[in-house]
Design a protein around this motif. Sequence first.
Motif, PDB file in Angstrom:
ATOM      1  N   LEU A 151      17.747  15.731  -5.912  1.00 49.91           N
ATOM      2  CA  LEU A 151      18.194  14.344  -5.824  1.00 49.91           C
ATOM      3  C   LEU A 151      19.709  14.333  -5.727  1.00 49.91           C
ATOM      4  O   LEU A 151      20.392  14.947  -6.553  1.00 49.91           O
ATOM      5  N   LEU A 152      20.219  13.671  -4.728  1.00 54.26           N
ATOM      6  CA  LEU A 152      21.668  13.504  -4.633  1.00 54.26           C
ATOM      7  C   LEU A 152      22.117  12.494  -5.676  1.00 54.26           C
ATOM      8  O   LEU A 152      21.446  11.477  -5.892  1.00 54.26           O
ATOM      9  N   PRO A 153      23.242  12.759  -6.327  1.00 51.89           N
ATOM     10  CA  PRO A 153      23.716  11.778  -7.312  1.00 51.89           C
ATOM     11  C   PRO A 153      24.174  10.502  -6.613  1.00 51.89           C
ATOM     12  O   PRO A 153      24.622  10.528  -5.453  1.00 51.89           O
ATOM     13  N   ASN A 154      24.080   9.401  -7.310  1.00 52.90           N
ATOM     14  CA  ASN A 154      24.541   8.112  -6.805  1.00 52.90           C
ATOM     15  C   ASN A 154      26.060   8.086  -6.897  1.00 52.90           C
ATOM     16  O   ASN A 154      26.605   8.143  -7.998  1.00 52.90           O
ATOM     17  N   PRO A 155      26.773   8.009  -5.776  1.00 56.05           N
ATOM     18  CA  PRO A 155      28.244   8.032  -5.835  1.00 56.05           C
ATOM     19  C   PRO A 155      28.830   6.801  -6.522  1.00 56.05           C
ATOM     20  O   PRO A 155      29.988   6.810  -6.900  1.00 56.05           O
ATOM     21  N   TYR A 156      28.034   5.773  -6.712  1.00 57.35           N
ATOM     22  CA  TYR A 156      28.533   4.554  -7.330  1.00 57.35           C
ATOM     23  C   TYR A 156      28.192   4.456  -8.803  1.00 57.35           C
ATOM     24  O   TYR A 156      28.527   3.483  -9.457  1.00 57.35           O
ATOM     25  N   SER A 157      27.547   5.477  -9.367  1.00 55.99           N
ATOM     26  CA  SER A 157      27.126   5.399 -10.755  1.00 55.99           C
ATOM     27  C   SER A 157      28.213   5.816 -11.722  1.00 55.99           C
ATOM     28  O   SER A 157      28.077   5.626 -12.924  1.00 55.99           O
ATOM     29  N   GLU A 216      29.024   8.893 -12.416  1.00 60.72           N
ATOM     30  CA  GLU A 216      28.699  10.196 -13.028  1.00 60.72           C
ATOM     31  C   GLU A 216      29.239  11.330 -12.197  1.00 60.72           C
ATOM     32  O   GLU A 216      29.312  11.296 -11.035  1.00 60.72           O
TER      33      GLU A 216
END
Length: 107
Positions: free
Chosen positions: A99-105, A107
């Motif tokens: 899963l790619l991380p959410n760039p807007y989260s 983290e």
Amino acid sequence: RGQGVFRSDDGCQTWVHTGMILDTPGTRADDASIGNHADVLVLGENAYIFYFTHPPRPKDRPREAPVDPRLRYTFIQVARLHRSGDTLVCDRDETFDFLLPNPYSGE
């Protein structure tokens, strides 16, 4: 032929060829040819290699012959990279969650 793996002990002046990866087909859907045009993404403690595959073309087709449009597809694949001694290896058939991380989260 796949992708060459190189190592440098001095940070980029001298390179040593340590092997090949993506040089044999995998068994997953649409992963039946060598891996082309690879790039690596490091996420935390894991490294992933993204690569392109194409449907296998008939070996007896003359190079200058037109390619059947059904063989012009390109598939993007991903495999996890591992260290084995002084080189990188990947098992194209390894099962893993990606899963790619959410760039807007944040983290």
